[in-house]
Design a protein around this motif. Structure first.
Motif, PDB file in Angstrom:
ATOM      1  N   ASN A 183       0.700  -1.142  -0.001  1.00  0.00           N
ATOM      2  CA  ASN A 183      -0.171   0.204   0.293  1.00  0.00           C
ATOM      3  C   ASN A 183       0.688   1.147  -0.148  1.00  0.00           C
ATOM      4  N   VAL A 184       1.754   1.240  -1.008  1.00  0.00           N
ATOM      5  CA  VAL A 184       2.859   2.441  -1.225  1.00  0.00           C
ATOM      6  C   VAL A 184       1.704   3.893  -1.198  1.00  0.00           C
ATOM      7  N   GLU A 185       2.181   4.686  -0.615  1.00  0.00           N
ATOM      8  CA  GLU A 185       1.615   6.219  -0.726  1.00  0.00           C
ATOM      9  C   GLU A 185       2.890   7.366  -0.799  1.00  0.00           C
ATOM     10  N   LEU A 186       2.411   8.344  -1.641  1.00  0.00           N
ATOM     11  CA  LEU A 186       3.646   9.410  -2.216  1.00  0.00           C
ATOM     12  C   LEU A 186       2.723  10.607  -1.622  1.00  0.00           C
ATOM     13  N   VAL A 187       3.345  11.354  -0.828  1.00  0.00           N
ATOM     14  CA  VAL A 187       2.673  12.587  -0.364  1.00  0.00           C
ATOM     15  C   VAL A 187       3.634  13.711  -0.583  1.00  0.00           C
TER      16      VAL A 187
ATOM     17  N   LEU B 238       7.210   9.189   1.291  1.00  0.00           N
ATOM     18  CA  LEU B 238       6.789   7.692   1.070  1.00  0.00           C
ATOM     19  C   LEU B 238       6.338   6.888   2.101  1.00  0.00           C
ATOM     20  N   TYR B 239       5.314   6.243   2.214  1.00  0.00           N
ATOM     21  CA  TYR B 239       4.817   5.490   3.193  1.00  0.00           C
ATOM     22  C   TYR B 239       4.504   3.996   2.571  1.00  0.00           C
ATOM     23  N   PHE B 240       5.032   2.945   3.390  1.00  0.00           N
ATOM     24  CA  PHE B 240       4.513   1.512   2.893  1.00  0.00           C
ATOM     25  C   PHE B 240       4.285   0.803   3.976  1.00  0.00           C
TER      26      PHE B 240
ATOM     27  N   ARG C 292       3.528   0.826   9.582  1.00  0.00           N
ATOM     28  CA  ARG C 292       3.661   1.884   8.541  1.00  0.00           C
ATOM     29  C   ARG C 292       5.081   2.326   8.398  1.00  0.00           C
TER      30      ARG C 292
ATOM     31  N   HIS D 271       8.018   4.986   6.976  1.00  0.00           N
ATOM     32  CA  HIS D 271       8.134   6.228   6.241  1.00  0.00           C
ATOM     33  C   HIS D 271       9.460   6.398   5.690  1.00  0.00           C
TER      34      HIS D 271
END
Length: 319
Positions: free
Chosen positions: A41-45, A59-61, A68, A70
């Protein structure tokens, strides 16, 4: 020359003291299977910090056990083709650092990713029963539990999982990924390249998390390794389980992962290092079978090694 540890000619032949668990290979095969089963569930903010020549993201995964994780991600602008990437790991209890020290590589056309280790000084979670940081005692976390619950097992897996995520980014050339770090970051550099053998180049600097029994026998279970002494004083004051304890630590001993490394290695060591004794570092380096080079600083300890970071940049430019 001053002497803290063995003479150099002995260091180059040193094979390590910590016992290796009999099921070491099965242990890490099982661990990697667990990692691969996790939905990242990779997230880029987009970060508040930005510069004209690169985009900066948080970046979070999701790592093993639901943590989670960072990382700071800096991506150079205006590069049409997939480009190389550098993954950075920080020292014990620290964090990914400020954005500015990622910009050197970004200015050279590299994407840069710096991970916060779970439960340490950054924002990555440690889900070991609580939210937030646990900060201290990470080497000994899990020693009274099943080896599958050793905290550094999870942190090692985080490094490999992050490397795989980076290699899947469309802007990154998966065949041109390097890793680097000092102290704990050096140990995680070794672990990452061992567990993700597609890493092409690695530059560990005085790596931590190697040959724990040698640390103990040198009476250097202090500073970064202090928790080894604390554990024995609290849970095995007569050392009746000493061999069992050091064998369990062998699961997270980089000297036993080192033979898995396929990438080219540039490693820096100070022969007066009392934090991560030179022999513990050589125990890992001597087991690396890939192309490797050692930069030795006879009069330096666990500190900045003059010229080494410049050498590492030059080394990584070959990606």
């Amino acid at each position: 020359m001053p002497l803290l540890d063995m003479p150099l000619e002995q260091l180059t032949q040193y094979a390590g003291r910590n016992p290796k668990p009999a099921d070491f290979e099965e242990y890490w095969s099982r661990a990697l299977d667990e990692m691969k089963s996790v939905e990242a569930n990779v997230e880029l903010v987009e970060s508040d910090f930005q510069v004209p020549f690169a985009d900066c993201f948080d970046l979070y995964f999701t790592g093993v056990r639901g943590a989670r994780i960072h990382a700071k991600y800096v991506r150079p602008k205006n590069i049409a083709q997939p480009h190389p990437a550098i993954i950075q790991f920080h020292g014990y209890k620290g964090h990914a650092g400020d954005w500015n020290d990622k910009l050197i590589y970004a200015s050279l056309g590299f994407s840069v990713i710096a991970m916060d280790c779970r439960g340490q000084g950054g924002t990555s979670e440690d889900t070991g029963g609580i939210k937030g940081t646990t900060f201290n005692g990470h080497i000994i976390r899990g020693l009274n539990d099943t080896p599958d619950n050793l905290l550094f097992r999870h942190i090692f897996l985080d490094t490999a999982q992050l490397a795989g995520i980076v290699m899947e980014l469309p802007e990154v050339d998966a065949d041109r990924v390097g890793v680097t770090g000092a102290s704990q970051g050096g140990g995680l550099t070794l672990a990452c390249a061992a567990l993700e053998p597609r890493i092409k180049k690695l530059a560990p600097v005085f790596p931590f998390l190697c040959d724990y029994k040698r640390v103990w026998e040198m009476d250097q279970a202090k500073d970064a390794y202090l928790e080894l002494s604390t554990f024995f004083r609290s849970f095995d004051p007569q050392h009746k389980k000493e061999e069992e304890i050091f064998t369990r630590l062998g699961y997270i001993d980089n000297q036993f992962l080192a033979s898995r490394i396929k990438g080219e290695v540039l490693m820096g060591v100070g022969l007066m290092d009392s934090i991560c004794p030179p022999s513990t570092q050589f125990a890992a380096y001597n087991k690396i079978t890939s192309n490797k080079r050692l930069e030795i600083y006879p009069d330096f300890g666990h500190e900045g090694l003059p010229g080494l970071q410049d050498n590492i940049i030059t080394f990584m430019l070959g990606l």
